[in-house]
Enzyme design. Structure first.
Site, PDB file in Angstrom:
ATOM      1  N   HIS A  47      85.842  31.827  86.419  1.00  0.00           N
ATOM      2  CA  HIS A  47      84.623  32.540  85.747  1.00  0.00           C
ATOM      3  C   HIS A  47      83.494  31.594  85.770  1.00  0.00           C
ATOM      4  O   HIS A  47      83.468  30.513  85.294  1.00  0.00           O
ATOM      5  CB  HIS A  47      85.250  32.497  84.197  1.00  0.00           C
ATOM      6  CG  HIS A  47      86.348  33.698  83.824  1.00  0.00           C
ATOM      7  ND1 HIS A  47      86.088  34.760  83.256  1.00  0.00           N
ATOM      8  CD2 HIS A  47      87.735  33.746  84.335  1.00  0.00           C
ATOM      9  CE1 HIS A  47      87.152  35.416  83.322  1.00  0.00           C
ATOM     10  NE2 HIS A  47      88.158  34.739  83.830  1.00  0.00           N
ATOM     11  N   CYS A  51      80.956  31.584  83.890  1.00  0.00           N
ATOM     12  CA  CYS A  51      80.274  31.434  82.539  1.00  0.00           C
ATOM     13  C   CYS A  51      81.020  30.077  82.170  1.00  0.00           C
ATOM     14  O   CYS A  51      80.563  29.549  81.101  1.00  0.00           O
ATOM     15  CB  CYS A  51      80.470  32.670  81.766  1.00  0.00           C
ATOM     16  SG  CYS A  51      82.446  33.005  81.236  1.00  0.00           S
ATOM     17  N   GLN A  89      88.935  39.692  81.494  1.00  0.00           N
ATOM     18  CA  GLN A  89      89.844  39.479  82.348  1.00  0.00           C
ATOM     19  C   GLN A  89      91.037  40.389  81.679  1.00  0.00           C
ATOM     20  O   GLN A  89      91.899  40.993  82.433  1.00  0.00           O
ATOM     21  CB  GLN A  89      90.371  38.256  82.812  1.00  0.00           C
ATOM     22  CG  GLN A  89      91.425  38.028  83.886  1.00  0.00           C
ATOM     23  CD  GLN A  89      91.476  36.698  84.423  1.00  0.00           C
ATOM     24  OE1 GLN A  89      90.633  35.971  84.354  1.00  0.00           O
ATOM     25  NE2 GLN A  89      92.647  36.325  84.630  1.00  0.00           N
ATOM     26  N   CYS A 115      81.510  39.209  83.759  1.00  0.00           N
ATOM     27  CA  CYS A 115      81.806  39.046  82.458  1.00  0.00           C
ATOM     28  C   CYS A 115      80.933  39.788  81.695  1.00  0.00           C
ATOM     29  O   CYS A 115      79.495  39.372  81.406  1.00  0.00           O
ATOM     30  CB  CYS A 115      81.761  37.561  82.220  1.00  0.00           C
ATOM     31  SG  CYS A 115      81.980  36.736  80.418  1.00  0.00           S
ATOM     32  N   GLU A 116      81.317  40.320  80.484  1.00  0.00           N
ATOM     33  CA  GLU A 116      80.603  41.128  79.791  1.00  0.00           C
ATOM     34  C   GLU A 116      79.821  40.435  78.467  1.00  0.00           C
ATOM     35  O   GLU A 116      78.751  40.868  78.112  1.00  0.00           O
ATOM     36  CB  GLU A 116      81.228  42.249  79.031  1.00  0.00           C
ATOM     37  CG  GLU A 116      82.424  41.690  77.949  1.00  0.00           C
ATOM     38  CD  GLU A 116      83.180  43.047  77.431  1.00  0.00           C
ATOM     39  OE1 GLU A 116      83.459  42.707  76.036  1.00  0.00           O
ATOM     40  OE2 GLU A 116      83.332  43.920  77.976  1.00  0.00           O
ATOM     41  N   HIS A 117      80.243  39.100  78.475  1.00  0.00           N
ATOM     42  CA  HIS A 117      79.612  38.352  77.398  1.00  0.00           C
ATOM     43  C   HIS A 117      78.551  37.602  77.928  1.00  0.00           C
ATOM     44  O   HIS A 117      77.543  37.393  77.265  1.00  0.00           O
ATOM     45  CB  HIS A 117      80.566  37.145  77.007  1.00  0.00           C
ATOM     46  CG  HIS A 117      81.738  37.712  76.414  1.00  0.00           C
ATOM     47  ND1 HIS A 117      83.176  36.948  76.723  1.00  0.00           N
ATOM     48  CD2 HIS A 117      82.139  38.595  75.742  1.00  0.00           C
ATOM     49  CE1 HIS A 117      84.013  37.634  75.943  1.00  0.00           C
ATOM     50  NE2 HIS A 117      83.281  38.840  75.369  1.00  0.00           N
ATOM     51  N   HIS A 118      78.317  37.299  79.357  1.00  0.00           N
ATOM     52  CA  HIS A 118      76.931  36.539  79.756  1.00  0.00           C
ATOM     53  C   HIS A 118      76.611  37.284  81.069  1.00  0.00           C
ATOM     54  O   HIS A 118      75.456  36.978  81.735  1.00  0.00           O
ATOM     55  CB  HIS A 118      77.540  35.201  80.032  1.00  0.00           C
ATOM     56  CG  HIS A 118      78.008  34.153  79.055  1.00  0.00           C
ATOM     57  ND1 HIS A 118      79.286  34.181  78.611  1.00  0.00           N
ATOM     58  CD2 HIS A 118      77.216  33.765  78.019  1.00  0.00           C
ATOM     59  CE1 HIS A 118      79.250  33.494  77.633  1.00  0.00           C
ATOM     60  NE2 HIS A 118      78.135  33.119  77.164  1.00  0.00           N
TER      61      HIS A 118
END
Length: 198
Positions: free
Chosen positions: A156, A158, A128, A87-90
């Site tokens: 996920h 996260c 995703q 995941c590019e956020h976390h």
């Protein structure tokens, strides 16, 4: 044109990433000189290069390497393709299964190339929704079929390890082109990916 399947670690990148991991581990309050962590920065640097190797791969080139002219125009489905992404956020993993179908229009592709296309885009920092669309667009652009369908189901970390901490949640995304815009064709695909035929 063949594509390179070999992963090689760039020594310069490994060294730079190792320095960053050393700093991160130290800032977290750990002692990077203790036995268990001595080689962790280098291992983490190599692991991150492996997990993001998709940036160095070309999905369309992979598909073109095994395209065959064939007079077949019925649905081709490859389902339950496992994948792992970040995941590019976390920068935490998300993982699950992808189901891909296409209806050929003059060309079919080697079946192993569909999972390889998924790997190309999964081995990047991702969301995703984008992953679903990138898989669909690569197949649509390269094979120019009568239609493409992609459904992804994923868990996920996260959401499971931090934040809302809901361990049983599953995220489903889908994308369709061409013939799969038809409710009848789309429903046939969805029925086939949810049935146990094997």
């Amino acid at each position: 044109m063949p594509y390179d399947k070999t992963l090689t670690h760039d020594k310069s990148v490994t060294n730079q990433l190792s320095e960053h991991y050393t700093s991160i581990i130290t800032e977290l309050g750990e002692d990077v000189s203790r036995d268990g962590l001595l080689k962790t920065p280098v291992r983490a640097a190599k692991a991150m290069q492996f997990l993001t190797q998709g940036y160095e791969m070309d999905a369309e080139n992979i598909l073109r390497s095994a395209m065959f002219a064939e007079d077949y125009s019925e649905m081709v489905i490859v389902k339950d393709i496992e994948f792992y992404s970040l995941c590019e956020h976390h920068v935490l993993p998300f993982f699950g299964r992808a189901h891909v179908a296409y209806i050929p229009d003059g060309y079919i592709v080697g079946l192993s190339k569909i999972p390889r296309v998924i790997e190309v885009f999964a081995r990047r920092l991702q969301v995703q929704e984008r992953l679903t669309d990138q898989i669909l667009q690569a197949i649509h652009t390269t094979l120019n079929p009568l239609g493409v369908a992609v459904v992804i189901e994923a868990r996920h970390m996260c959401m499971m390890m931090r934040g809302i901490q809901k361990q049983s949640s599953v995220t489903t995304t889908s994308a369709f082109t061409g013939a799969f815009k038809s409710e009848r064709t789309r429903n046939e695909f969805l029925k086939l990916i949810t049935s146990n035929l094997h």
